[in-house]
Structure formats: structure tokens, C-alpha cells
Design a protein around this motif. Structure first.
Motif, short mmCIF file in Angstrom:
data_model
loop_
_atom_site.label_atom_id
_atom_site.label_comp_id
_atom_site.label_asym_id
_atom_site.label_seq_id
_atom_site.Cartn_x
_atom_site.Cartn_y
_atom_site.Cartn_z
N ASN A 80 128.77 0.14 -60.17
CA ASN A 80 129.23 0.97 -61.28
C ASN A 80 130.20 0.22 -62.19
O ASN A 80 130.28 0.54 -63.38
CB ASN A 80 129.91 2.24 -60.73
N GLN A 81 130.92 -0.76 -61.65
CA GLN A 81 131.71 -1.62 -62.53
C GLN A 81 130.80 -2.35 -63.51
O GLN A 81 131.08 -2.41 -64.72
CB GLN A 81 132.50 -2.63 -61.70
N VAL A 112 122.22 10.29 -82.52
CA VAL A 112 121.75 10.80 -81.23
C VAL A 112 121.64 9.66 -80.22
O VAL A 112 122.05 9.78 -79.05
CB VAL A 112 120.41 11.54 -81.39
N ASN A 113 121.06 8.53 -80.66
CA ASN A 113 120.96 7.37 -79.76
C ASN A 113 122.33 6.90 -79.30
O ASN A 113 122.53 6.55 -78.13
CB ASN A 113 120.23 6.22 -80.48
N HIS A 114 123.27 6.88 -80.23
CA HIS A 114 124.62 6.45 -79.89
C HIS A 114 125.27 7.44 -78.91
O HIS A 114 125.96 7.02 -77.97
CB HIS A 114 125.46 6.35 -81.17
N ASN A 115 125.05 8.73 -79.13
CA ASN A 115 125.62 9.73 -78.22
C ASN A 115 125.04 9.59 -76.81
O ASN A 115 125.74 9.79 -75.81
CB ASN A 115 125.37 11.14 -78.75
N HIS A 116 123.75 9.24 -76.72
CA HIS A 116 123.14 9.01 -75.42
C HIS A 116 123.81 7.82 -74.72
O HIS A 116 124.08 7.86 -73.51
CB HIS A 116 121.65 8.75 -75.57
N ALA A 117 124.06 6.77 -75.49
CA ALA A 117 124.73 5.60 -74.92
C ALA A 117 126.13 5.95 -74.47
O ALA A 117 126.59 5.52 -73.39
CB ALA A 117 124.76 4.47 -75.94
N LEU A 118 126.84 6.74 -75.27
CA LEU A 118 128.20 7.17 -74.90
C LEU A 118 128.17 8.04 -73.65
O LEU A 118 129.03 7.93 -72.77
CB LEU A 118 128.83 7.92 -76.07
N GLU A 119 127.17 8.90 -73.54
CA GLU A 119 127.02 9.76 -72.36
C GLU A 119 126.79 8.92 -71.11
O GLU A 119 127.37 9.19 -70.05
CB GLU A 119 125.87 10.73 -72.57
N ASN A 120 125.95 7.88 -71.22
CA ASN A 120 125.70 7.00 -70.08
C ASN A 120 126.98 6.29 -69.65
O ASN A 120 127.24 6.10 -68.46
CB ASN A 120 124.62 5.98 -70.43
N TYR A 121 127.77 5.89 -70.63
CA TYR A 121 129.05 5.25 -70.32
C TYR A 121 129.98 6.21 -69.58
O TYR A 121 130.59 5.85 -68.57
CB TYR A 121 129.71 4.74 -71.61
N GLN A 122 130.08 7.43 -70.07
CA GLN A 122 130.95 8.42 -69.44
C GLN A 122 130.49 8.74 -68.01
O GLN A 122 131.31 8.89 -67.09
CB GLN A 122 131.00 9.68 -70.28
N LEU A 123 129.18 8.83 -67.82
CA LEU A 123 128.64 9.07 -66.48
C LEU A 123 128.96 7.92 -65.54
O LEU A 123 129.27 8.13 -64.36
CB LEU A 123 127.12 9.28 -66.56
N ALA A 124 128.88 6.70 -66.06
CA ALA A 124 129.19 5.53 -65.24
C ALA A 124 130.66 5.55 -64.82
O ALA A 124 131.00 5.25 -63.67
CB ALA A 124 128.86 4.25 -66.01
N THR A 132 132.60 8.22 -64.59
CA THR A 132 132.78 9.33 -63.64
C THR A 132 132.31 8.96 -62.25
O THR A 132 133.00 9.22 -61.25
CB THR A 132 132.02 10.57 -64.14
N GLU A 133 131.15 8.33 -62.16
CA GLU A 133 130.61 7.93 -60.86
C GLU A 133 131.51 6.87 -60.21
O GLU A 133 131.71 6.88 -58.99
CB GLU A 133 129.19 7.40 -61.03
N PHE A 134 132.03 5.98 -61.03
CA PHE A 134 132.95 4.95 -60.54
C PHE A 134 134.19 5.60 -59.90
O PHE A 134 134.60 5.24 -58.78
CB PHE A 134 133.35 4.03 -61.69
N VAL A 135 134.78 6.56 -60.58
CA VAL A 135 135.98 7.23 -60.07
C VAL A 135 135.66 8.02 -58.80
O VAL A 135 136.43 8.01 -57.83
CB VAL A 135 136.58 8.15 -61.15
#
Length: 448
Positions: free
Chosen positions: A162-163, A202-214, A216-219
Motif C-alpha cells: 500500500n505504500q 471524472v478521470n481525475h476524480n477516479h484517480a483521486l478516489e484510488n489514492y484516498q482508498l490506498a 485508507t487501506e494503508f492506515v
């Protein structure tokens, strides 16, 4: 371009937070050792094993000498009468008998009895059973340690992955933001449809969502590792998770073979079978004779009146000899019990055989899955390199007015899909490699 500079600074800060800021090395070995040392459940099983060992020692103490002190003071209101063949004392002997009372109204008895067991098959059988129970408790602890070791290794690997995922997602978000900025400038010039700009957003928001999920999963994985190791969360957030130990571990996982002697499920069944076999031996020995040495030393007092210290009324008594006891009938269906134990032993033996076959099947399936995933990663990683190269060219051509926005957006979507596929495949591959190492029974040999 101020927005772009601000966004770039933000993501550089995110990268620093999971990379450069993590200056404290935390090896996989140290995580496992801390977890095994501090986990309360492991400590509890160690106490259970210690208790089982004490029970075995307690059974061995049955071979120690048994000493008892006895004292009683009795009043006999009616003295027992016995029929004595007094005629046998005359010459010639006759059949004359007389009723004679033996004893006095008041009587005291005091003494010590000592018994030293020499041979008792039931004690030996109980000690043997207890030693097997002790070994089963040890297997319970080893099984719990292996499962804890496996959870720590999986969590450590997930954190490391996840890092990497956070870094990739942050760069992906920066790249998609650059495409948004390019289209925004074209939109403001009136040379781009709003729908194409919206699609880029929309594409950028998807990328931002993937970053936020990563993130969250890391924490979440950090919190779980804190639970497993009892290390503080803030310490784990600052740690540097090293890939070298994982790479070395996976290298071992690829070449390990099945080790049935290290698989807890098989060992448990074999241990239970051994216990039942010992119970069969104990059942057959249940009616064997017991042999020991028994001795007594004491004194008796007889008096016609209540006088515990009457002079010349105490008489010493003692004996020592061999004691043999043999129970011929125990009032139970012993043959039925032996048959039950025999059936149980056969069942456990078949279960152990079935468990080993199941493990072999699981390993073969894991080998095939791992091989497939390794092959899948090759074209995916090559595709990502090609997509990134093409996307950079598309951005340059779009900025020069030589490419339609729709082509740039499509390329962005394809790259995001390929990156997600790569991340998912890497996680699944790593988890399957670790599972194979655990299933084969070799994890404890590779990492202590």
C-alpha cells in the motif's frame, strides 16, 4: 498554473509522509518477534502448556511413599461376642464351643501407615497420557504462533504494497490533474467542449478516489499490525517497511516443498491418535495387579474405665510386608470400551491421511495460481510503460492542438485500468505466495 503548483506541493507532501518521513527501519523479523513476545493469547497458551507439564509431574508423584497417621478413641457399649472352639485345646479334642467376648469397653488406636508403590500399570499409563496431553498443548501453542506469524507477515506485506500503491496513485493523480489543466486552458479559449473537460475531471476524480482508498487501506493495515504486535500506531506510521525481507521470504516460498511434520492440523490429528492408542494400552492394563510395600507402626490401648493414660494399658503393634492387589472384575463392559477406542483411533488416522491429501491438493492449486499471476503481470507492466509513454505524447500533442480531447481522456482511462489491474494482481500474488509458504508448513522455518 497556480492551481497546478498547489496540487503538486500537496502530493509531494503526501509522498514525503509515506516515504522520506519513514526514517525508522522496521524489519519483518522484528515485527514477528515482538508479536510472539507480547501477544496475550500466546502467553495464555504457554500457561496452559506449563499447567499440563505440572499435571504430569503431579502424576509421577504417585510413586512417592504414602504416609498416613491414624488415631481413634472408641467406647464399646456392647462388646462383640465370638464363638471359640475351646474343645480343640483339650486332649482328646472335642467339638465344644463357647461364646467369648474379646476386648474392653474403652479402646484407643494410634499409629502410622506407610505404603511404597513398586509397580502400578495404571500410574504409568496416566503419566504417558499426560505427557501426550502436554505435547498436544505444545502443538496448540505452536499452531497459534504460526497463525500469528502468518498474520503479521501478511499485514507487513500489505503495508509495504500500500505504500507503493499510495506513491503510484499520487503520481497518477498528478498526471490526470495535468490533463485537466490542459483541457481547462483549452476550454477557456473556447476551443473545447465542456463535455470533454467534464470527462477529464471524472478521470481525475477516479484517480483521486484510488489514492484516498490506498491511504485508507494503508492506515487500516497499520492499525491491524498495531493490534497484532501491540506496538503504538504512531510508531508504525513512522516506520520504514523494508522490501528486502519480503523478497527473501518470497524467494524461499517459491522453492519450499510440503513438510507434513510442520503442519499443525496433521500434527494435532496424529497427536490425538497417539493419545487414543495410549488410552487403549491403559484400558488393557487397568486390571493388572498393583505391587507395593506396606508397613505399620503404632499402639493400642484397652481399658475397662475411661482413662486415656492408664498405666500398663498400651500395647505396641507393627508389621511390614509385600502388598499385592489384583482387581479381577471392575463392573464394566471393558471389551466394548476397547472397541470404541479402536474405532476412534482408526478414524483419527484416516482424518490425518485425508488432511495431508487436502494440503497437497491446495499446494498444487496455489502453484498453478501463482504461475498464472506471475505470467499475467508481465504484459500488464509492459502495458503500463507503453501507456505512460503514449499518454505523455498525447498530452504534448493535445497541448499543441494536434489531438482531440476524447483521445487523451480514453488514454487516461486505459492507463488507470491497467494500473489498478497491476496493483490487484501484485496483492493477490503476494498473498498466494505467503499462503503457500504457510500451507506447506515451512513459514516457521523461514522466519522465526
Amino acid at each position: 498554473m497556480n492551481g497546478l503548483k498547489k496540487y503538486t506541493a500537496l502530493f509531494l507532501l503526501c509522498l514525503i509522509s509515506v516515504g522520506l518521513y519513514a526514517q525508522t527501519p522496521l524489519s519483518l523479523d522484528s515485527c514477528v518477534k515482538v508479536a510472539l513476545k507480547n501477544r496475550a493469547s500466546i502467553k495464555a497458551l504457554s500457561q496452559d502448556q506449563l499447567l499440563a507439564a505440572l499435571k504430569t509431574a503431579d502424576l509421577r508423584a504417585k510413586y512417592w511413599p504414602q504416609v498416613s497417621l491414624n488415631y481413634n478413641y472408641r467406647y464399646n457399649p456392647i462388646i462383640q461376642t465370638s464363638i471359640v472352639p475351646v474343645g480343640q485345646f483339650f486332649q482328646p479334642a472335642t467339638d465344644e464351643v463357647r461364646a467369648i467376648r474379646f476386648g474392653t469397653p474403652w479402646q484407643q488406636n494410634a499409629g502410622a501407615t506407610v505404603y511404597q508403590p513398586l509397580w502400578d500399570a495404571s500410574i504409568a499409563s496416566q503419566v504417558a497420557e499426560s505427557k501426550i496431553q502436554d505435547r498436544l498443548k505444545q502443538l496448540d501453542r505452536e499452531n497459534a504462533e504460526n497463525e500469528l506469524r502468518y498474520e503479521v507477515v501478511k499485514t507487513y506485506a500489505n503495508i509495504w504494497l500500500n505504500q507503493t500503491r499510495i506513491t503510484d496513485s499520487a503520481l497518477d493523480t498528478l498526471r490526470s490533474f495535468q490533463s485537466v489543466q490542459l483541457m481547462k486552458a483549452r476550454l477557456e479559449e473556447g476551443r473545447l467542449l465542456k463535455t470533454e473537460y467534464n470527462k477529464a475531471r471524472v478521470n481525475h476524480n477516479h484517480a483521486l478516489e484510488n489514492y484516498q482508498l490506498a491511504v485508507t487501506e494503508f492506515v487500516k493495515q497499520i492499525v491491524y499490525l498495531s493490534y497484532l504486535t501491540t506496538l503504538p500506531v504512531d510508531q508504525l506510521l513512522r516506520a520504514n517497511y523494508q522490501s528486502e525481507s519480503l523478497v527473501s521470504l518470497l524467494r524461499e516460498a517459491d522453492k519450499t516443498e510440503l513438510n507434513p511434520q510442520r503442519i499443525s492440523a496433521i500434527n494435532q490429528l496424529q497427536g490425538q491418535n497417539e493419545l487414543v492408542q495410549q488410552q487403549l494400552i491403559g484400558e488393557r492394563r487397568k486390571n493388572k495387579p498393583t505391587v507395593g510395600v506396606e508397613g505399620f507402626f503404632g499402639a493400642n490401648q484397652f481399658a475397662n474405665t475411661f482413662n486415656p493414660v492408664a498405666k500398663d494399658s498400651w500395647y505396641l503393634a507393627s508389621y511390614v510386608g509385600l502388598s499385592v492387589k489384583w482387581n479381577l472384575l471392575a463392573g464394566e463392559n471393558r471389551a466394548n470400551h476397547l472397541q470404541q477406542l479402536g474405532i476412534q483411533a482408526t478414524s483419527l488416522s484416516l482424518q490425518a491421511e485425508e488432511q495431508e491429501q487436502l494440503v497437497r491438493k491446495d499446494l498444487l492449486e496455489l502453484d498453478e495460481t501463482i504461475r498464472t499471476q506471475q505470467q499475467q503481470l508481465i504484459p500488464v507492466e509492459e502495458n503500463i510503460v507503453l501507456f505512460k509513454e503514449s499518454l505523455q505524447i498525447y498530452q504534448e500533442r493535445f497541448n499543441a492542438g494536434k489531438l482531440e480531447a476524447n483521445d487523451l481522456n480514453s488514454m487516461e482511462i486505459d492507463l488507470q485500468k491497467e494500473i489498478l489491474k497491476q496493483q490487484d494482481t501484485k496483492i493477490q500474488l503476494l498473498q498466494n505466495q505467503l499462503k503457500r509458504l504457510f500451507t506447506s508448513g515451512n513459514l516457521a522455518l523461514v522466519i522465526q
